[in-house]
Scaffold this active site. Structure first.
Site: not given
Ligand code: GDP
Ligand code: MN
Length: 382
Positions: A101, A189
């Site tokens: 992530y 993101e």
């Protein structure tokens, strides 16, 4: 302004971030064409601005044209958490060794950018933050200094990824920071950011939110406007530059200032009605802005009455009243209108409106009275 995954990936690609080759499609045939171009196997991905598409069945692998057909026809039109899928993104499928992530966002309290990196990707980061907060490596970046290669490397080291990923991730994050800063995003993101069995790092998903305040230096954003809106009323309003949110009642609401617009929706509820929308026309209540607002509301077939609630400030009451009168001569309005005008020179404004009053256009001195009248009028017409 939130982007779709495919738009986010297009932005990433411009900054040299590795993404898979692909194309967007709105029909099954287009999907097959996109898949042929990307090369099998492919992933068929629902383009909706909501997370957890995978779990909802909106992301499917396809090995050939027949599978693309089956998945695209199932996914197009699918409802994912209230978002109807109008487009799919088809890209060449990747082999995944590990899922990470990565993100940059604005930490308003610290007045800094915040980078987050975790070896536990592919799942919602909120869940990781809750269960194992130490699994997220953070870096604070002063916008003046930017992110140096040294700090980026130290940050990546602290995330304890597979050593095979280190160099690629450092390089990718420096590019991601540039995309974020230079691209005027307030969120970028990548989840998952993958390491492939061949040791390459690659963005498999993209979530990007652009900072509306920077619109003036991004003419290229114009073509993104409205695309993210699936409600036709919201698309129309966005094209006119209005702050509009569609609701499901029958009293159309126009107010100046977000606070007053919210209070107006509340008071409509309070007296037993249901607002059809939230619409903030902002500071200047000029005739053109008012005409645009009335047009958007007039195009909503569920509207039965319109409540215009304006508090004059710098824009004086008589200017507001003249704006409304002029707007009414420009747009042919189907519903009766109730106006509450207060604030600077409200008296003068009301005097102007008095000359135009009829059973289809009334003025009321207080918000409560105006709301009651608007709700009664809506009730009488439904
Ligand atoms: P989200 O569920 O909305 O966050 O959508 P993502 O784009 O993150 O995809 C969800 C999951 O689908 C990923 O975490 C992967 O496990 C899987 N996935 C997506 N693209 C691929 C791909 O190219 N190959 C493989 N094997 N899995 C994929
Ligand atoms: Mn994802």
């Amino acid at each position: 302004m939130d982007l779709f995954e495919y738009q986010g990936k297009q932005l990433f690609a411009r900054y040299g971030i590795p993404v898979s080759a692909g194309d967007v499609a709105t029909t099954v045939n287009e999907s097959v064409r996109a898949a042929e171009a990307a090369g099998y196997p492919v992933v068929v991905k629902a383009q909706v601005q909501v997370g957890g598409r995978g779990k909802a069945g909106g992301i499917k692998l396809a090995a050939d044209a027949e599978e693309v057909r089956a998945h695209a026809s199932a996914i197009l039109g699918m409802d994912i958490k209230g978002h109807v899928v109008q487009r799919v993104w088809i890209e060449h499928a990747s082999d995944i060794a590990e899922e990470y992530y990565a993100s940059f966002t604005l930490d308003r309290a610290a007045k800094k950018h915040l980078g987050m990196l975790s070896a536990q990707g592919g799942v919602e980061i909120e869940a990781v933050a809750e269960a194992s907060p130490d699994a997220i490596a953070r870096v604070e970046v002063d916008p003046v200094d930017g992110l140096s290669a040294e700090r980026c490397r130290a940050w990546v080291a602290s995330a304890q990824l597979n050593p095979a990923a280190t160099d690629g991730v450092v390089e990718l994050l420096l590019k991601l920071y540039r995309a974020y800063e230079d691209g005027d995003a307030d969120l970028v993101e990548i989840n998952p950011l993958i390491l492939t069995p061949e040791g390459k790092v690659h963005a498999l998903d993209a979530k990007v939110s652009l900072d509306e305040n920077a619109r003036f230096r991004h003419p290229e954003w114009d073509e993104l406007v409205g695309l993210e809106k699936t409600d036709p009323r919201e698309r129309d309003a966005a094209e006119k530059g209005l702050q509009y949110v569609g609701l499901d009642g029958d009293v159309g609401v126009i107010a100046n200032g977000a606070g007053l617009a919210m209070a107006t929706c509340d008071i409509v509820h309070e007296v037993g009605g249901r607002p059809a929308n939230f619409l903030d026309i902002g500071g200047g209540a000029s005739a053109q802005v008012m005409a645009n607002a009335l047009e958007v509301i007039n195009n909503d077939p569920s509207v039965r009455s319109i409540f215009i609630n304006i508090f004059g400030g710098i824009t004086k009451g008589e200017e507001v009243a003249n704006g409304i009168v002029q707007a009414l001569s420009q747009v042919d309005i189907a519903s009766p209108i109730v106006i509450r005008l207060d604030g600077t020179n409200a008296e003068q404004g009301r005097a102007i409106l008095a000359g135009y009053e009829s059973e289809r256009l009334v003025s009321r001195p207080t918000m409560v009275e105006a709301a009651r009248t608007a709700v009664d009028m809506a009730g009488a017409r439904s």
